[in-house]
Design a protein around this motif. Structure first.
Motif, mmCIF file in Angstrom:
data_model
loop_
_atom_site.group_PDB
_atom_site.id
_atom_site.type_symbol
_atom_site.label_atom_id
_atom_site.label_comp_id
_atom_site.label_asym_id
_atom_site.label_seq_id
_atom_site.Cartn_x
_atom_site.Cartn_y
_atom_site.Cartn_z
ATOM 1 N N PHE A 1 -74.073 17.859 -67.942
ATOM 2 C CA PHE A 1 -72.941 17.365 -68.738
ATOM 3 C C PHE A 1 -73.080 15.885 -69.059
ATOM 4 O O PHE A 1 -72.799 15.440 -70.159
ATOM 5 N N SER A 2 -73.537 15.080 -68.066
ATOM 6 C CA SER A 2 -73.622 13.638 -68.284
ATOM 7 C C SER A 2 -74.970 13.226 -68.852
ATOM 8 O O SER A 2 -75.212 12.038 -69.037
ATOM 9 N N SER A 3 -75.830 14.193 -69.111
ATOM 10 C CA SER A 3 -77.160 13.832 -69.582
ATOM 11 C C SER A 3 -77.083 13.232 -70.985
ATOM 12 O O SER A 3 -76.258 13.634 -71.801
ATOM 13 N N ILE B 1 -70.033 9.932 -76.513
ATOM 14 C CA ILE B 1 -68.588 9.855 -76.614
ATOM 15 C C ILE B 1 -68.025 11.016 -77.420
ATOM 16 O O ILE B 1 -67.012 11.607 -77.067
ATOM 17 N N LEU C 1 -64.361 6.369 -71.797
ATOM 18 C CA LEU C 1 -64.699 7.789 -71.639
ATOM 19 C C LEU C 1 -66.138 8.032 -71.169
ATOM 20 O O LEU C 1 -66.358 8.858 -70.284
ATOM 21 N N ARG D 1 -67.972 14.186 -75.357
ATOM 22 C CA ARG D 1 -66.927 14.191 -74.332
ATOM 23 C C ARG D 1 -65.562 14.390 -74.957
ATOM 24 O O ARG D 1 -64.727 15.115 -74.427
ATOM 25 N N PHE D 2 -65.326 13.743 -76.117
ATOM 26 C CA PHE D 2 -64.040 13.928 -76.773
ATOM 27 C C PHE D 2 -63.888 15.383 -77.217
ATOM 28 O O PHE D 2 -62.822 15.983 -77.049
ATOM 29 N N LEU E 1 -70.440 22.033 -64.498
ATOM 30 C CA LEU E 1 -70.841 21.306 -65.709
ATOM 31 C C LEU E 1 -71.940 20.302 -65.404
ATOM 32 O O LEU E 1 -72.893 20.135 -66.172
ATOM 33 N N LEU F 1 -64.853 22.514 -85.204
ATOM 34 C CA LEU F 1 -64.644 21.082 -84.978
ATOM 35 C C LEU F 1 -65.445 20.614 -83.771
ATOM 36 O O LEU F 1 -66.099 19.567 -83.810
ATOM 37 N N PHE G 1 -65.227 17.946 -75.810
ATOM 38 C CA PHE G 1 -64.946 18.749 -74.616
ATOM 39 C C PHE G 1 -63.470 18.671 -74.239
ATOM 40 O O PHE G 1 -62.819 19.683 -73.963
ATOM 41 N N VAL G 2 -62.905 17.446 -74.242
ATOM 42 C CA VAL G 2 -61.499 17.281 -73.853
ATOM 43 C C VAL G 2 -60.602 18.035 -74.825
ATOM 44 O O VAL G 2 -59.679 18.751 -74.414
ATOM 45 N N LEU G 3 -60.885 17.915 -76.118
ATOM 46 C CA LEU G 3 -60.058 18.578 -77.130
ATOM 47 C C LEU G 3 -60.111 20.093 -76.978
ATOM 48 O O LEU G 3 -59.068 20.765 -76.840
ATOM 49 N N SER H 1 -61.161 21.910 -74.511
ATOM 50 C CA SER H 1 -60.721 22.357 -73.201
ATOM 51 C C SER H 1 -59.194 22.372 -73.131
ATOM 52 O O SER H 1 -58.595 23.307 -72.592
ATOM 53 N N LEU I 1 -80.464 11.536 -63.313
ATOM 54 C CA LEU I 1 -80.389 10.905 -64.633
ATOM 55 C C LEU I 1 -80.477 9.393 -64.480
ATOM 56 O O LEU I 1 -80.037 8.839 -63.481
#
Lengths: 289, 247
Positions: free
Chosen positions: B203-205, B129, A73, B132-133, B198, B120, B135-137, B139, A8
């Motif tokens: 995941f970071s794409s 962002i 984040l 990711r938020f 992940l 949600l 995912f954290v919630l 998870s 990436l």
């Protein structure tokens, strides 16, 4: 681990600058709110529900915490993002248990401090703030403490970075120092937003100081100093025990632990100086506040 | 029409902000009653009430201890034993604060307990962002019962190996260590495996994502959300302006 991806594109310098700006703004919002609340000591606190002060405390601290999350984040590697929910669960399970008992402690930061020691101050700050936000889905009263939790995560990460977890007896000392700062920052939230504390045992301590004639803010700050000092010293000690009990393979998988030699023991692992481990060096709010 | 989860959150959030800004006892009581009615109507009252009680009872008791027993600013003394002075002003301050916090807690809990978490997350999971938020919630909410169950299994395993929790702080600390270390170790291991999986799935794409769950949204709800957020901001601004003008 999964630090800079090979496939990436890496973020543009403009995006990095924007995130750094957000971080600084977040730290400034928290610091400015605290200074305003302490300098002005809004007079309406006991003359009636001090809602103006409550609104300033709520909006300033929350905005700061959200800015920090937005800044940090996206920069965290997947290995750290995946650990954050685990830390939140540890915070919530242990905090929910202790918060309702008759002990004047909270122990609601074990997961946050664990992440901070393993992944650095930025990850710790984001975990602290996220923890408050996600926990507020079950207990909305923890939401206003997001800034304090972020500060504790950041300070724990800085303590780990400068080697305070290399000697076992230094961990509680770092906890004491973190507890002083965290308690002083959280006290205005408890005073202005709730007009008291959320636990019975802490409430009894505040009541004792109040009957000696202290103002509400002074009484809650003194209570916070007593409780938070002990609380964070216990939390840091527990985390030190946990981190040293982990096998080296588990703890050394984190670039932050390898690069800054967070844990004692034979260093000089060849990857300790590897230059490509670039994550989690972003500095959080601790320097500004 | 189904309510979009973000609309529900915006409604609860702006109600909480407006209640805090208004700081009036009748409004706080009305909002609490409305929140209770909403959760009864949605059928979540049975789960929500214990959660609300666990938060509000210690808080209310603490407010009563702090302000009911000692309120140096109070003048109307109702009773006095040594340093303890019960004053009318202290009791009414505790009542107002408790009502205000209860209203905020009840309205937010009524919202979070009737929210569908998958909806949600689907609504949040744009990339970056918000993803990711989300995912954290999600998870955290799904890991909570799983980790509690694992902690229970570890306790049973250690007990079958002879763990007996005796009195005394050292014994308790040793027992805590015997249960916490395997738990944290297995969680860190799992997280490492999950991170690799992940990452392999992008995941970071930052590229475009496809979501298989579509949450219906309408222009009307989007407009309503905007109005609710603006109302909250306006309430804060009006209150602060009055405060600055009044002092």
């Amino acid at each position: 681990m999964s630090s800079p991806s090979l496939t990436l594109p890496s973020p543009a310098p403009a995006a990095v600058r924007r995130r750094r700006l957000l971080e600084i703004l977040g730290a400034l919002a928290i610091a400015a709110t605290y200074v305003y609340l302490v300098l002005n000591q809004p007079a309406d606190i006991t003359g009636g529900p001090g809602s103006a002060a409550a609104l300033v405390a709520l909006s300033g601290f929350l905005a700061g915490a959200v800015l920090l999350i937005v800044a940090v984040l996206p920069t965290l590697p997947a290995s750290t993002v995946v650990l954050i929910p685990v830390a939140l669960v540890l915070n919530i399970v242990l905090g929910q248990f202790v918060g309702s008992t008759l002990v004047p402690f909270y122990l609601d930061a074990i997961g946050t401090v664990l992440i901070a020691v393993l992944a650095g101050p930025a990850a710790g700050a984001a975990t602290g703030a996220l923890s408050s936000i996600v926990w507020s889905f079950f207990n909305p009263t923890v939401l206003p403490f997001a800034a304090g939790a972020a500060l504790i995560g950041c300070l724990a990460g800085l303590a780990a970075r400068y080697g305070l977890f290399r000697r076992f007896y230094l961990a509680p000392v770092a906890g004491f120092a973190t507890g002083i700062i965290g308690g002083v920052v959280s006290a205005p939230v408890a005073a202005f937003v709730f007009g008291g504390t959320s636990g019975v045992a802490t409430g009894a301590i505040v009541s004792a100081f109040r009957s000696m004639g202290d103002t509400l803010l002074a009484a809650i700050t003194k209570q916070a100093l007593i409780s938070d000092l002990m609380d964070k010293a216990i939390v840091f000690t527990v985390v030190a025990v946990l981190v040293y009990a982990l096998p080296r393979r588990a703890s050394r998988q984190f670039p932050f632990v390898r690069r800054h030699r967070v844990l004692a023991g034979k260093a000089a692992a060849p990857e300790a100086t590897r230059p490509d481990a670039t994550d989690a060096t972003v500095q959080g709010p601790g320097q500004a506040s | 029409m189904r309510i979009h989860p973000l609309t529900g959150l915006a409604a609860a959030g702006s109600a909480a902000v407006i209640t805090t800004a208004a700081a009036s006892l009748p409004l706080s009581v009305a909002v609490s009653a409305a929140a209770l009615a909403l959760s009864v109507a949605a059928g979540t009252a049975r789960r929500m009430l214990p959660a609300a009680a666990a938060v509000l009872l210690p808080l209310g008791l603490s407010l009563l201890i702090v302000h009911g027993l000692s309120f140096p600013e109070g003048l109307t003394v109702l009773a006095q034993w040594g340093p303890v002075r019960v004053t009318a002003e202290g009791l009414s301050f505790a009542l107002e604060r408790a009502a205000q916090v209860s209203a905020v807690v009840l309205i937010l809990l009524a919202c979070s307990f009737s929210l569908s978490v998958p909806d949600l997350v689907a609504a949040l999971s744009a990339r970056g962002i918000r993803g990711r938020f989300g995912f954290v919630l999600a998870s955290t909410l799904t890991l909570l019962p799983a980790i509690a169950a694992r902690a229970e299994r570890i306790r049973q395993a250690q007990e079958s190996r002879g763990l007996v929790i005796r009195r005394g702080i050292l014994h308790r600390a040793a027992a805590f260590r015997l249960q916490a270390v395997p738990l944290v170790l297995s969680l860190v291991e799992d997280a490492g495996t999950r991170a690799a999986a992940l990452e392999a799935r992008g995941f970071s794409s930052t590229g475009p994502r496809t979501s298989y769950r579509i949450v219906p949204d309408s222009p009307g709800q989007r407009f309503l959300r905007l109005v609710l957020v603006l109302a909250g901001v306006a309430a804060v601004a009006v209150r602060l302006w009055h405060y600055a003008g009044g002092s």
